[in-house]
Enzyme design. Structure first.
Site, PDB file in Angstrom:
ATOM      1  N   GLY A   1      47.765  41.907  42.154  1.00  0.00           N
ATOM      2  CA  GLY A   1      47.983  42.286  43.546  1.00  0.00           C
ATOM      3  C   GLY A   1      49.193  43.181  43.602  1.00  0.00           C
ATOM      4  O   GLY A   1      50.275  42.796  43.124  1.00  0.00           O
TER       5      GLY A   1
ATOM      6  N   TYR B   1      35.457  40.600  44.000  1.00  0.00           N
ATOM      7  CA  TYR B   1      34.827  39.617  44.880  1.00  0.00           C
ATOM      8  C   TYR B   1      35.872  39.252  45.940  1.00  0.00           C
ATOM      9  O   TYR B   1      36.477  38.177  45.904  1.00  0.00           O
ATOM     10  CB  TYR B   1      34.359  38.407  44.073  1.00  0.00           C
ATOM     11  CG  TYR B   1      33.326  38.790  43.042  1.00  0.00           C
ATOM     12  CD1 TYR B   1      31.967  38.843  43.361  1.00  0.00           C
ATOM     13  CD2 TYR B   1      33.704  39.155  41.754  1.00  0.00           C
ATOM     14  CE1 TYR B   1      31.019  39.228  42.416  1.00  0.00           C
ATOM     15  CE2 TYR B   1      32.762  39.545  40.807  1.00  0.00           C
ATOM     16  CZ  TYR B   1      31.426  39.573  41.152  1.00  0.00           C
ATOM     17  OH  TYR B   1      30.496  39.970  40.219  1.00  0.00           O
TER      18      TYR B   1
ATOM     19  N   ASP C   1      53.154  49.589  40.256  1.00  0.00           N
ATOM     20  CA  ASP C   1      53.875  48.532  40.971  1.00  0.00           C
ATOM     21  C   ASP C   1      55.230  48.277  40.314  1.00  0.00           C
ATOM     22  O   ASP C   1      56.242  48.080  40.995  1.00  0.00           O
ATOM     23  CB  ASP C   1      53.064  47.240  40.972  1.00  0.00           C
ATOM     24  CG  ASP C   1      51.665  47.432  41.525  1.00  0.00           C
ATOM     25  OD1 ASP C   1      51.480  48.295  42.402  1.00  0.00           O
ATOM     26  OD2 ASP C   1      50.750  46.723  41.055  1.00  0.00           O
TER      27      ASP C   1
ATOM     28  N   ALA D   1      51.474  49.455  36.214  1.00  0.00           N
ATOM     29  CA  ALA D   1      52.643  50.296  35.956  1.00  0.00           C
ATOM     30  C   ALA D   1      53.216  50.881  37.237  1.00  0.00           C
ATOM     31  O   ALA D   1      54.437  50.992  37.394  1.00  0.00           O
ATOM     32  CB  ALA D   1      52.282  51.409  34.980  1.00  0.00           C
TER      33      ALA D   1
ATOM     34  N   ARG E   1      42.862  53.606  47.000  1.00  0.00           N
ATOM     35  CA  ARG E   1      41.788  53.000  46.225  1.00  0.00           C
ATOM     36  C   ARG E   1      40.459  53.361  46.890  1.00  0.00           C
ATOM     37  O   ARG E   1      40.014  52.686  47.825  1.00  0.00           O
ATOM     38  CB  ARG E   1      41.946  51.469  46.177  1.00  0.00           C
ATOM     39  CG  ARG E   1      43.224  51.003  45.498  1.00  0.00           C
ATOM     40  CD  ARG E   1      43.164  51.237  43.993  1.00  0.00           C
ATOM     41  NE  ARG E   1      44.334  50.692  43.328  1.00  0.00           N
ATOM     42  CZ  ARG E   1      45.428  51.382  43.051  1.00  0.00           C
ATOM     43  NH1 ARG E   1      45.497  52.665  43.401  1.00  0.00           N
ATOM     44  NH2 ARG E   1      46.447  50.817  42.433  1.00  0.00           N
TER      45      ARG E   1
ATOM     46  N   ASN F   1      48.961  54.013  47.240  1.00  0.00           N
ATOM     47  CA  ASN F   1      47.957  53.204  46.539  1.00  0.00           C
ATOM     48  C   ASN F   1      46.540  53.471  47.047  1.00  0.00           C
ATOM     49  O   ASN F   1      45.839  52.556  47.495  1.00  0.00           O
ATOM     50  CB  ASN F   1      48.284  51.713  46.686  1.00  0.00           C
ATOM     51  CG  ASN F   1      48.944  51.133  45.448  1.00  0.00           C
ATOM     52  OD1 ASN F   1      48.711  51.597  44.340  1.00  0.00           O
ATOM     53  ND2 ASN F   1      49.781  50.144  45.637  1.00  0.00           N
TER      54      ASN F   1
ATOM     55  N   ARG G   1      54.266  61.555  38.750  1.00  0.00           N
ATOM     56  CA  ARG G   1      53.548  62.632  38.080  1.00  0.00           C
ATOM     57  C   ARG G   1      53.035  62.205  36.708  1.00  0.00           C
ATOM     58  O   ARG G   1      52.911  63.015  35.791  1.00  0.00           O
ATOM     59  CB  ARG G   1      54.450  63.850  37.985  1.00  0.00           C
ATOM     60  CG  ARG G   1      55.004  64.298  39.357  1.00  0.00           C
ATOM     61  CD  ARG G   1      55.942  65.484  39.270  1.00  0.00           C
ATOM     62  NE  ARG G   1      55.283  66.599  38.652  1.00  0.00           N
ATOM     63  CZ  ARG G   1      55.823  67.331  37.680  1.00  0.00           C
ATOM     64  NH1 ARG G   1      57.026  67.033  37.180  1.00  0.00           N
ATOM     65  NH2 ARG G   1      55.157  68.346  37.161  1.00  0.00           N
ATOM     66  N   GLY G   2      52.729  60.924  36.580  1.00  0.00           N
ATOM     67  CA  GLY G   2      52.180  60.434  35.326  1.00  0.00           C
ATOM     68  C   GLY G   2      53.148  60.600  34.174  1.00  0.00           C
ATOM     69  O   GLY G   2      54.343  60.306  34.289  1.00  0.00           O
TER      70      GLY G   2
END
Length: 382
Positions: free
Chosen positions: A47, A120, A303, A301, A182, A180, A239-240
């Site tokens: 989470g 789920y 978070d 990572a 998604r 975030n 930026r990764g």
């Protein structure tokens, strides 16, 4: 006492960061491969917001997690596990009619085509969070309130709650918001991009990845993202492997008013350039390279980075050091299979953060690098 006004009645701030969101029981595969082929799974927790709370507590801060879980064994496991990190879970609500969410995932990186996640969580206890049933006293009891766009996607009631919590009002703590994005959670909703932009613009501190900004908003590049999000006092563009770019601006009068100024000042850089006029923010732009890391799993990572940045912000460190602490916290999680791990000690992290640019660039962190009995020279440097 309920409703947004109740938050202003909190007698004193006793918590550094309060994190609100859904936490779920996650089932981790015993071996690589398709979900259809994995013979067994180990149980963990996952989470975004509870990950941040756990990492902050492990780093020595007073952190609280506020959520809603079912009155079931999985709910017991979540609350007990999160509390074991030192997180205050006293404001978590139990729902007797709805279950705790769970999910299964493969061992591959989330960014690959072979990664699978089976959620789920539809109709979960957390999806029933709303402005009418959350403990505002607890949510407004911290110096920082950390939220994410995941919660907004869970249900219309959850979105209404995020709108309440990001609205300007007297006594609002600093609002930290991780976009975030998604996409799978927003299926059937064409407003995900506008909703996330709206919420981000109402926050004081925002974390967003370049990739998700392009996917959600069609915006490419850190400068363009800042142009679309001028309101937050601090914007962190992740930026990764290239690192992060932090935009920090002088506070200025605006619709949030003086009440938000004290909270936003917590996030403002101590070396921020003064604004040319009260209505014109002047940014300091700080690019901070990432570390080279021998990655075990990439889940969690982002978070961890947010937790590291918030930890350093609470300590009043300069912008560069905040981002470096974020990179170190992310590197701790990147070198383990799950979402959570013990961070490096504060003293050790501070020593690494203080390295000059050349030494920082030479660091390469491998699994086990956070172990307390490892000397600094054992950190891999080519």
């Amino acid at each position: 006492m309920s409703g947004p006004a109740a938050g202003t009645a909190a007698a004193a701030t006793t918590t550094d960061v309060v994190c609100l969101g859904e936490s779920m029981v996650t089932f981790l595969p015993s071996q690589p491969g398709r979900l259809a082929d994995v013979p067994s799974f180990g149980r963990g927790i996952g989470g975004a917001e509870s990950n941040v709370a756990c990492a902050l507590a492990a780093a020595g801060h007073r952190a609280a997690w506020v959520g809603r879980v079912g009155a079931d064994g999985f709910g017991d496991h979540l609350v007990e596990t999160i509390a074991s990190y030192g997180v205050d879970t006293s404001a978590v609500r139990r729902d007797p009619a709805r279950p705790t969410g769970v999910y299964f995932r493969t061992a591959t990186d989330r960014g690959t085509d072979t990664h699978e996640v089976a959620y789920y969580r539809a109709g979960s206890a957390a999806s029933a969070m709303s402005p009418e049933n959350v403990p505002y006293e607890a949510l407004f009891a911290g110096r920082v309130l950390h939220l994410s766009g995941i919660t907004a996607a869970l249900s219309p009631d959850c979105l209404a709650l995020l709108r309440e919590l990001t609205a300007p009002r007297p006594g609002r703590p600093l609002v930290s918001f991780d976009v975030n994005h998604r996409p799978h959670l927003w299926r059937g909703c064409a407003e995900d991009a506008s909703v996330l932009l709206e919420l981000a613009r109402r926050a004081d501190l925002v974390f967003v990845g370049e990739d998700e900004a392009e996917e959600a908003w069609g915006i490419v590049g850190a400068e363009a993202i800042r142009a679309a999000l001028p309101e937050p006092s601090v914007l962190v563009v992740k930026r990764g492997s290239a690192g992060a770019t932090v935009f920090a601006s002088e506070l200025r009068p605006g619709p949030r008013g003086a009440e938000a100024a004290a909270g936003a000042a917590l996030a403002a850089s101590t070396d921020t350039v003064s604004a040319a006029t009260p209505a014109t923010p002047v940014d300091t732009v700080t690019p901070v390279p990432a570390l080279r890391v021998d990655v075990v799993a990439a889940v969690g990572a982002g978070d961890a980075f947010a937790a590291g940045f918030l930890s350093a912000t609470l300590r009043g460190l300069p912008v560069r050091d905040r981002a470096r602490h974020g990179h170190l916290m992310a590197a701790a999680v990147l070198t383990v299979p799950g979402d959570l791990t013990d961070p490096p000690s504060r003293d050790r992290a501070d020593r690494l953060v203080a390295l000059d640019d050349a030494a920082w660039g030479r660091l390469r962190l491998a699994p086990g690098w956070t172990a307390a009995d490892r000397a600094p020279e054992e950190v891999r440097t080519p």
